[in-house]
Motif scaffolding. Structure first.
Motif, PDB file in Angstrom:
ATOM      1  N   ASP A  53       8.566  -7.403  10.821  1.00 47.65           N
ATOM      2  CA  ASP A  53       8.476  -7.210  12.241  1.00 47.65           C
ATOM      3  C   ASP A  53       8.890  -5.624  12.724  1.00 47.65           C
ATOM      4  OD1 ASP A  53      11.248  -6.870  12.227  1.00 47.65           O
ATOM      5  OD2 ASP A  53      11.723  -8.526  13.344  1.00 47.65           O
ATOM      6  N   SER A  54       9.433  -5.081  11.544  1.00 48.22           N
ATOM      7  CA  SER A  54       9.602  -3.535  11.920  1.00 48.22           C
ATOM      8  C   SER A  54       9.208  -2.874  10.390  1.00 48.22           C
ATOM      9  CB  SER A  54      11.135  -3.210  12.104  1.00 48.22           C
ATOM     10  OG  SER A  54      11.460  -4.093  13.162  1.00 48.22           O
ATOM     11  N   ALA A  55       7.870  -3.095  10.267  1.00 52.19           N
ATOM     12  CA  ALA A  55       7.445  -2.618   8.647  1.00 52.19           C
ATOM     13  C   ALA A  55       7.365  -1.179   8.824  1.00 52.19           C
ATOM     14  CB  ALA A  55       5.924  -2.969   8.655  1.00 52.19           C
ATOM     15  N   GLN A  56       7.140  -0.320   9.596  1.00 49.04           N
ATOM     16  CA  GLN A  56       7.307   1.124   9.518  1.00 49.04           C
ATOM     17  C   GLN A  56       8.721   1.679   9.331  1.00 49.04           C
ATOM     18  OE1 GLN A  56       5.372   3.245  12.614  1.00 49.04           O
ATOM     19  NE2 GLN A  56       5.518   5.257  11.732  1.00 49.04           N
ATOM     20  N   ALA A  57       9.616   1.257   9.963  1.00 48.69           N
ATOM     21  CA  ALA A  57      10.864   1.693   9.815  1.00 48.69           C
ATOM     22  C   ALA A  57      11.429   1.177   8.380  1.00 48.69           C
ATOM     23  CB  ALA A  57      11.691   1.064  10.993  1.00 48.69           C
ATOM     24  N   PHE A  58      11.387  -0.050   8.159  1.00 50.54           N
ATOM     25  CA  PHE A  58      11.571  -0.601   7.087  1.00 50.54           C
ATOM     26  C   PHE A  58      11.154   0.086   5.897  1.00 50.54           C
ATOM     27  CE2 PHE A  58      11.709  -3.237   3.176  1.00 50.54           C
ATOM     28  CZ  PHE A  58      12.785  -4.136   3.403  1.00 50.54           C
ATOM     29  N   THR A  59       9.678   0.386   5.748  1.00 46.17           N
ATOM     30  CA  THR A  59       9.225   1.174   4.742  1.00 46.17           C
ATOM     31  C   THR A  59       9.873   2.383   4.263  1.00 46.17           C
ATOM     32  OG1 THR A  59       7.064  -0.374   4.772  1.00 46.17           O
ATOM     33  CG2 THR A  59       7.091   1.625   3.687  1.00 46.17           C
ATOM     34  N   PRO A  95       0.719  -1.152   0.057  1.00 43.22           N
ATOM     35  CA  PRO A  95       0.120  -0.035   0.042  1.00 43.22           C
ATOM     36  C   PRO A  95       0.834   1.254  -0.097  1.00 43.22           C
ATOM     37  CG  PRO A  95      -0.985  -1.651   1.590  1.00 43.22           C
ATOM     38  CD  PRO A  95       0.542  -1.983   1.190  1.00 43.22           C
ATOM     39  N   ALA A  96       2.041   1.323   0.787  1.00 38.09           N
ATOM     40  CA  ALA A  96       2.766   2.602   0.907  1.00 38.09           C
ATOM     41  C   ALA A  96       3.347   2.700  -0.454  1.00 38.09           C
ATOM     42  CB  ALA A  96       3.840   2.204   2.069  1.00 38.09           C
ATOM     43  N   LEU A  97       3.790   1.661  -1.284  1.00 40.09           N
ATOM     44  CA  LEU A  97       4.537   1.945  -2.525  1.00 40.09           C
ATOM     45  C   LEU A  97       3.334   2.291  -3.586  1.00 40.09           C
ATOM     46  CD1 LEU A  97       6.592  -1.339  -2.492  1.00 40.09           C
ATOM     47  CD2 LEU A  97       7.503   1.224  -2.938  1.00 40.09           C
TER      48      LEU A  97
END
Length: 266
Positions: free
Chosen positions: A250-256, A40-42
């Motif tokens: 497990d760290s989706a926000q930071a990764f994204t 969704p972010a992409l």
């Protein structure tokens, strides 16, 4: 249609959005559904997201013999040709990162920016070969893919993520995917990927590449990821604090955040 053929095999892919294409390449025994936190972010950022299931994984067809990184790269190029895409960016995690590196080194004109996360420059060491053989042996057992997920889940994602509601939801979804996976095909992949080595070729990597590590990843360690970044002429290194091997989950926000910041620099 979301299928394409390579020889006698049929592979599945998901595509959504408009704009510059970006390929998301998943790890062994997983599927494109592992990229659900980033899709969704992409799309919102204006990209066309293309998420294939590697051969022998997810909704793609079964395999009848060893299948390695080079074979997966061949499939990915066939997918781009099928979609009539001349160039794309790539984000690959673990096995997907190795496939991304192989593609960029082999066909540099087809790709732009790369994100290589929680991945490996080589799989030829005896320790990796032994680990891959142990995976294959588990995959070949009755309900082997489920057994491997149950055994490995604690090392794939961080304890903090495991304790959350989202962690439980993810585990349930992945457990169901593993229950329908083809164990012999995954064993063919586990045995087929142990001849990959791009360490000497990384000096020829002409693409801006973000190498992402999870600070708690014990499989693809931060030290090994930083070494890869140092070898690549346009390599950058970032570390996702608190993340384990499947850092995009497990760290989706930071990764994204790291991924989008890097891709947007184009």
């Amino acid at each position: 249609m979301s299928f394409y053929t390579v020889g006698t095999r049929t592979n599945y892919y998901f595509s959504h959005g408009e704009g510059r294409p970006v390929l998301l390449l998943h790890g062994i025994s997983n599927s494109g559904r592992a990229w659900a936190p980033q899709v969704p972010a992409l799309v919102e950022a204006g990209y066309r997201v293309i998420v294939p299931d590697h051969a022998g994984h997810g909704a793609s067809g079964a395999l009848d013999g060893p299948f390695g990184v080079s074979d997966m790269a061949n499939d990915t190029l066939a997918l781009l040709d099928h979609l009539q895409i001349e160039t794309a960016d790539m984000v690959g995690l673990s096995l997907g990162g190795m496939v991304a590196l192989e593609l960029a080194l082999r066909s540099p004109e087809r790709f732009g920016r790369l994100v290589v996360a929680n991945s490996f420059a080589a799989t030829t060491a005896p320790q990796f070969k032994a680990m891959a053989q142990s995976w294959a042996a588990i995959f070949e057992q009755p309900h082997g893919p489920v057994l491997r997920l149950e055994q490995n889940w604690p090392s794939l994602v961080s304890p903090a993520f495991q304790a959350t509601a989202e962690g439980l939801r993810t585990y349930q979804v992945w457990h169901g995917i593993a229950a329908s996976a083809d164990g012999p095909s995954l064993a063919h992949v586990a045995r087929g990927i142990t001849d990959f080595d791009c360490r000497e070729r990384l000096a020829d990597l002409a693409h801006p590449t973000l190498f992402l590590a999870g600070s708690e990843d014990r499989m693809a360690t931060p030290t090994s990821i930083k070494t890869m970044a140092d070898l690549a002429p346009l390599g950058q290194y970032r570390e996702v604090e608190g993340a384990s091997h499947i850092a995009n989950v497990d760290s989706a926000q930071a990764f994204t955040g790291h991924m989008l910041e890097f891709l947007k620099q184009a």
